[in-house]
Design a protein around this motif. Structure first.
Motif, mmCIF file in Angstrom:
data_model
loop_
_atom_site.group_PDB
_atom_site.id
_atom_site.type_symbol
_atom_site.label_atom_id
_atom_site.label_comp_id
_atom_site.label_asym_id
_atom_site.label_seq_id
_atom_site.Cartn_x
_atom_site.Cartn_y
_atom_site.Cartn_z
ATOM 1 N N ASP A 141 -26.692 26.256 -23.090
ATOM 2 C CA ASP A 141 -27.042 25.690 -22.615
ATOM 3 C C ASP A 141 -27.328 24.728 -20.816
ATOM 4 O OD1 ASP A 141 -29.210 27.029 -24.589
ATOM 5 O OD2 ASP A 141 -28.193 25.440 -25.839
ATOM 6 N N GLY A 142 -25.710 24.180 -21.393
ATOM 7 C CA GLY A 142 -25.886 23.136 -19.794
ATOM 8 C C GLY A 142 -24.046 22.383 -19.880
ATOM 9 N N LEU A 143 -23.710 21.961 -19.475
ATOM 10 C CA LEU A 143 -21.991 21.323 -19.377
ATOM 11 C C LEU A 143 -22.034 19.874 -19.313
ATOM 12 C CD1 LEU A 143 -21.247 23.969 -15.714
ATOM 13 C CD2 LEU A 143 -20.763 24.075 -18.472
ATOM 14 N N LEU A 144 -21.200 19.428 -19.697
ATOM 15 C CA LEU A 144 -21.144 17.935 -19.377
ATOM 16 C C LEU A 144 -20.213 17.674 -18.305
ATOM 17 C CD1 LEU A 144 -21.863 15.293 -20.632
ATOM 18 C CD2 LEU A 144 -20.341 15.298 -22.683
ATOM 19 N N MET A 145 -20.133 16.417 -17.936
ATOM 20 C CA MET A 145 -18.649 16.158 -17.176
ATOM 21 C C MET A 145 -19.800 14.259 -17.448
ATOM 22 S SD MET A 145 -18.069 18.866 -15.181
ATOM 23 C CE MET A 145 -18.046 17.935 -14.268
ATOM 24 N N ALA A 146 -18.455 14.139 -17.791
ATOM 25 C CA ALA A 146 -17.978 12.727 -18.287
ATOM 26 C C ALA A 146 -16.779 11.847 -18.203
ATOM 27 C CB ALA A 146 -18.826 12.148 -19.560
ATOM 28 N N PRO B 207 -19.248 7.183 -16.291
ATOM 29 C CA PRO B 207 -20.367 7.684 -16.381
ATOM 30 C C PRO B 207 -20.929 8.978 -16.945
ATOM 31 C CG PRO B 207 -19.024 7.920 -14.662
ATOM 32 C CD PRO B 207 -18.029 6.958 -15.827
ATOM 33 N N ASN B 208 -22.198 9.708 -17.107
ATOM 34 C CA ASN B 208 -21.947 10.961 -17.659
ATOM 35 C C ASN B 208 -22.818 11.936 -16.758
ATOM 36 O OD1 ASN B 208 -21.054 10.403 -21.000
ATOM 37 N ND2 ASN B 208 -21.624 8.864 -19.868
ATOM 38 N N GLN B 209 -22.523 13.205 -16.761
ATOM 39 C CA GLN B 209 -23.926 13.900 -16.323
ATOM 40 C C GLN B 209 -23.884 15.261 -17.110
ATOM 41 O OE1 GLN B 209 -22.062 15.230 -12.441
ATOM 42 N NE2 GLN B 209 -22.943 13.593 -11.552
ATOM 43 N N ILE B 210 -25.375 15.710 -16.800
ATOM 44 C CA ILE B 210 -25.731 17.244 -17.455
ATOM 45 C C ILE B 210 -26.085 17.425 -17.440
ATOM 46 C CG2 ILE B 210 -27.081 18.013 -19.568
ATOM 47 C CD1 ILE B 210 -25.404 16.137 -20.704
ATOM 48 N N LEU B 211 -25.448 19.016 -16.644
ATOM 49 C CA LEU B 211 -25.907 19.785 -15.834
ATOM 50 C C LEU B 211 -26.423 21.295 -16.378
ATOM 51 C CD1 LEU B 211 -22.919 18.424 -14.488
ATOM 52 C CD2 LEU B 211 -23.249 19.355 -12.336
ATOM 53 N N THR C 246 -26.064 21.932 -10.700
ATOM 54 C CA THR C 246 -27.436 21.252 -10.481
ATOM 55 C C THR C 246 -28.060 20.467 -11.000
ATOM 56 O OG1 THR C 246 -29.417 23.198 -10.115
ATOM 57 C CG2 THR C 246 -30.526 21.164 -10.689
ATOM 58 N N ILE C 247 -27.483 19.108 -11.136
ATOM 59 C CA ILE C 247 -27.738 17.168 -12.042
ATOM 60 C C ILE C 247 -28.968 17.756 -12.882
ATOM 61 C CG2 ILE C 247 -27.608 15.440 -12.276
ATOM 62 C CD1 ILE C 247 -25.471 15.786 -10.629
ATOM 63 N N ILE C 248 -28.954 18.030 -14.452
ATOM 64 C CA ILE C 248 -29.851 17.697 -14.892
ATOM 65 C C ILE C 248 -30.361 16.028 -15.456
ATOM 66 C CG2 ILE C 248 -31.347 18.281 -17.258
ATOM 67 C CD1 ILE C 248 -29.817 20.876 -16.969
ATOM 68 N N THR C 249 -29.639 15.336 -15.704
ATOM 69 C CA THR C 249 -29.715 13.770 -16.515
ATOM 70 C C THR C 249 -28.218 13.218 -16.199
ATOM 71 O OG1 THR C 249 -28.729 14.407 -18.060
ATOM 72 C CG2 THR C 249 -30.997 13.759 -18.204
ATOM 73 N N GLU C 250 -28.324 12.092 -15.204
ATOM 74 C CA GLU C 250 -27.857 11.069 -14.884
ATOM 75 C C GLU C 250 -27.466 9.838 -15.168
ATOM 76 O OE1 GLU C 250 -23.718 10.656 -11.394
ATOM 77 O OE2 GLU C 250 -26.914 11.430 -10.787
ATOM 78 N N ASN C 251 -26.296 9.300 -16.058
ATOM 79 C CA ASN C 251 -26.424 8.329 -16.458
ATOM 80 C C ASN C 251 -25.002 7.380 -16.303
ATOM 81 O OD1 ASN C 251 -29.440 7.686 -17.722
ATOM 82 N ND2 ASN C 251 -28.266 9.643 -19.116
ATOM 83 N N LEU C 252 -25.408 5.563 -16.503
ATOM 84 C CA LEU C 252 -23.760 5.335 -15.933
ATOM 85 C C LEU C 252 -24.247 3.862 -17.299
ATOM 86 C CD1 LEU C 252 -21.123 4.111 -14.460
ATOM 87 C CD2 LEU C 252 -22.767 3.117 -12.785
#
Length: 812
Positions: A358-363, A408-412, A418-424
């Motif tokens: 479903d996606g990737l997490l980069m944190a 920082p968190n990114q859901i791709l 493609t970045i779906i959501t990005e939060n700090l």
């Protein structure tokens, strides 16, 4: 599958232990023993008199022993030969025997030795002799760290992981003799940290500061009742030499990253006072890899993390003891440490369902930590020649811990393009704890035995603030829904009585009863919704203890012990704020966590003062457990809960062996049967297992003042609360060269040669399964140098425990 190197090493260790066990029996059958009794001119027994046996041909020291409470001594495991013996005690003239011969398998009973007053004064006593790496007696195992080569240049955390019958999981929880609920103390003062904060603290204390580690499995009524499986007491070195003296040490090690440490201590002592101080600096770096595989409902998260921990610690100790009379001493002691560091973590995860990825997490998680620990003790002690004593301790401890986190968190999307959501997220979490304590103890003769009485009062104030910020358009916005302030107060009033008595030379009984009345109050200020913002609990508990020993003859010593213990929740685990690890994992405290209670029963046996064995039954009610729970938004929440109970049966056998005059071996094997049960929060768990642990210490004395040590341990899969652990084992080797008439020493070594000292863990329930593994920087090359200057004549020093005990294991 088990790696082939591990299989080979395990086979070698087990075969070797079997061989030395067989040889040990044969050695016992072919060795000789000397027994005797030492008294004063009134024929009263002299306990703790020094008994030294020397070879007649070159006067080299063969064996050292001490007399017991009845003035008796035993020197076992002696070979055919000619010897002479010296017996000494402070304030008495030493006894020197004539030369005598010892035949094979002879059990020589020495005539009663009567020491006359006078002779050596306190200033003149010189104690010589080798101290074993491991000492086992009823209710306590002592690991003499200063005598071990493979403990030089590493941290206290690594030492505990190498200590027989100690196991530390990935969350920093400590298991003693296979049982959960062990408490860690430093010089008798229980540390005010637990879990990951405890491991971080222990990583910065180097072994050149440690004299020994005591595993106290049967504490008496005079000890705080905390520690359901016992107390691990780390005893720091204290210079007790007369005159002016000191020591310097420095160490360096290299693995994936380097570590180094240095320390300097000084001491001045005369007949009226003792002034001492020390300073140490430690640079600690620990890169690690961690894997988490989580499955909840239809979601699978495969997370790989890389962490890099870097800590700097400055520590000091200073104190003075003043002899205000021949029977009275007053002393002041101050300890402090200042720690700063960082922990950088990079998380990479894929999350998938039955339909695919479903996606990737980069944190990222960038943590800055500072910690100040200060403690002060004022002590008065009176003791007369009849053994009557009165002791008072007043203590104050202050702890200031600050943790700043940038995450920082990114859901791709599945392709990662493609970045779906990005939060700090930014968090700030300071904690301040004040501990005040006063205690008084006395002991005096009553009837045919000794009666001990004592009281203690402790006041603890803890303030925990958690501020959660979101970054929006380069501005930090405080989120009041996820921020709070949690204040906690605890008062414990305790009193105890204990009575010990000997019946003749064969029977000894120690009984005790401790009562503790606890008042707690937690006040939560937050906009989150909870059942109550004010948590109060008052309870009175009684903790009985009994210890009985029976000595039918010189070959056998039987013992029986039973006690009841408590573990109170640490302060962090009570705070109900939610701490974000990344977008998928959170941690939260539980303000309704109850204390856990343990009942322990032990039967022990010692054969010829060498081979020791014990069988222990342990049952814990309200066992603390770390539990993962699934949330509605596909995230996982880690929290602490009370499990129903744990039952455990433990068999321990320890035996030394002198293979030859240059090869000494000490082996310990422990077997466990563990059963854990609980049914709470829609999660049930019922598991049992049988496991074992094996520890071996080999010491080789070589020419030209060289010594080599080969040591290792093996732990089979077992249960830690709700976790099922995998196999963990390690092998270390080191060599040490004594220099300049034992004033200096140079040590080199390699720790965790096969890089196997890591602990796989699995928790599985009907709601969630978490499989995790953490590999740290454990395979390292170490080098260390130490030097003693000034007067290095040994003399016994005043033992000092302070009043801040239980409290210093529970704060965060």
């Amino acid at each position: 599958m088990t790696p082939q190197p591990m299989k080979k090493c395990l086979i070698i260790l087990n075969v070797f232990f079997l061989i030395i066990s067989i040889n040990s029996v044969e050695a016992q059958q072919s060795s000789s023993t000397i027994t005797g009794r030492v008294v004063d001119k009134e024929t009263l027994p002299l306990p703790f008199a020094n008994v030294a046996l020397y070879a007649a041909n070159d006067s080299s020291l063969v064996k050292v022993g001490f007399t017991d409470d009845q003035g008796k001594f035993i020197l076992p495991g002696l070979e055919l030969g000619s010897y002479w013996m010296k017996i000494s005690f402070v304030g008495f003239q030493s006894y020197l025997s004539d030369k005598f011969d010892l035949a094979p398998n002879q059990e020589l009973t020495w005539k009663e030795v009567r020491l006359e007053n006078g002779g050596e004064t306190l200033d003149e006593v010189v104690v010589q002799g080798d101290v074993p790496i491991l000492e086992v007696k009823q209710g306590q195992i002592t690991f003499n760290v200063a005598q071990s080569i493979n403990t030089v240049g590493i941290s206290t955390l690594e030492i505990l992981r190498k200590t027989p019958n100690v196991l530390i999981d990935n969350a920093g929880n400590i298991r003693l003799m296979g049982r959960t609920g062990a408490i860690v103390a430093l010089n008798g003062k229980i540390l005010p940290v637990s879990g990951s904060d405890l491991t971080a603290y222990l990583q910065t204390i180097q072994t050149d500061q440690i004299e020994s580690i005591e595993l106290i499995t049967e504490p008496g009524a005079q000890y705080d009742a905390v520690g359901t499986s016992g107390v691990i007491n780390i005893v720091l070195k204290k210079n007790s030499d007369l005159g002016s003296n000191g020591s310097f040490s420095s160490g360096y090690s290299i693995g994936n990253k380097s570590r180094y440490n240095t320390s300097l201590s000084g001491n001045y002592r005369n007949n009226l006072l003792n002034v001492f101080g020390s300073y140490s600096y430690n640079k600690y770096q620990n890169p690690y890899d961690e894997d988490f595989l989580t499955q909840q409902r239809d979601l699978v998260i495969d997370l790989v993390a890389k962490g890099d921990l870097a800590l700097n610690r400055h520590a000091f100790q200073t104190g003075i003891d003043f002899n205000i009379s021949p029977k009275s001493v007053i002393g002041f002691l101050a300890n402090g440490s200042f720690l700063d560091g960082s922990l950088d973590i990079a998380d990479r995860a894929t999350f998938a369902s039955s339909s695919g990825i479903d996606g990737l997490l980069m944190a990222e998680s960038n943590n800055l930590v500072t910690r100040t620990d200060l403690s002060f003790n004022l002590n008065y002690r009176f003791q007369n020649e009849n053994g009557t004593f009165f002791n008072v301790d007043a203590d104050y401890a202050y702890f200031d811990n600050s943790l700043n986190n940038r995450q920082p968190n990114q859901i791709l999307d599945p392709s990662g393009s493609t970045i779906i959501t990005e939060n700090l997220y930014i968090t700030n979490a300071p904690t301040v704890i004040d501990i005040k304590s006063i205690k008084a103890d006395t002991e005096f003769a009553l009837g045919q035995g000794n009666l001990s009485l004592g009281m203690k009062f402790t006041d603890i104030q803890s303030d925990n603030t958690f501020e959660f910020f979101r970054a929006e358009e380069d501005n930090l916005i405080l989120d009041p829904e996820r921020s709070n302030d949690f204040s906690y107060s605890e008062n414990v009033t305790a009193a105890y009585t204990s009575y010990k008595i000997n019946w003749g030379e064969k029977y000894k009984l120690v009984t005790g009863l401790r009562a503790e009345y606890t008042q707690t109050k937690g006040n939560l200020q937050t906009q989150q919704s909870f059942e109550s913002d004010l948590f109060e609990r008052n309870y009175l508990n009684f903790f009985p203890s009994v210890s009985f020993s029976y000595l039918p003859n010189e070959n056998h010593d039987w013992s029986f012990g039973a006690n009841r213990r408590i573990n109170r929740p640490n302060y962090k685990s009570l705070n109900p704020f939610q701490f974000l690890l990344n977008e998928f994992y959170l941690e939260q405290g539980n303000p309704f966590l109850l204390p856990e209670y343990a009942t322990n029963i032990t039967i022990g046996h010692t054969y010829k003062s060498t081979v020791t064995s014990s069988l222990t039954y342990n049952q814990i009610k309200n066992l603390f457990g770390d539990l993962y729970l699934p949330l509605d938004d596909n995230r996982s929440l880690g929290t602490s809960v009370n499990l129903d109970k744990q039952a455990q049966l433990t068999l321990n056998i320890s035996a030394p062996l002198t293979v030859s005059e240059w090869w000494e071996v000490y082996g310990t094997v422990t077997g466990f049967y563990v059963q854990n049960k609980f049914d709470t929060l829609n999660t049930s768990f019922d598991a049992e297992t049988t496991s074992m642990s094996l520890s071996l210490q080999n010491t080789f004395s070589l020419p030209k003042s060289w010594n080599i040590e080969l040591s290792g341990f093996y732990n089979s899969p077992t249960l830690l609360g709700v976790y099922k652990t995998g196999t963990i084992w390690t092998v270390d080797i080191g060599a040490q060269k004594s220099l300049w008439n034992d004033r200096g020493s140079f040590t080199i070594g390699v720790s965790d040669i096969f890089k196997t000292n890591y602990l796989p863990q699995l928790v599985s329930s009907s709601l969630i399964t978490v499989d995790q593994r953490r590999i740290e920087d454990t395979r390292r090359f170490l080098v260390s140098f130490s030097y003693k200057f000034g007067n290095i004549k040994l003399k016994s020093s005043r033992a000092r425990d302070t009043g801040v005990d239980e409290e210093k294991s529970r704060t965060n």
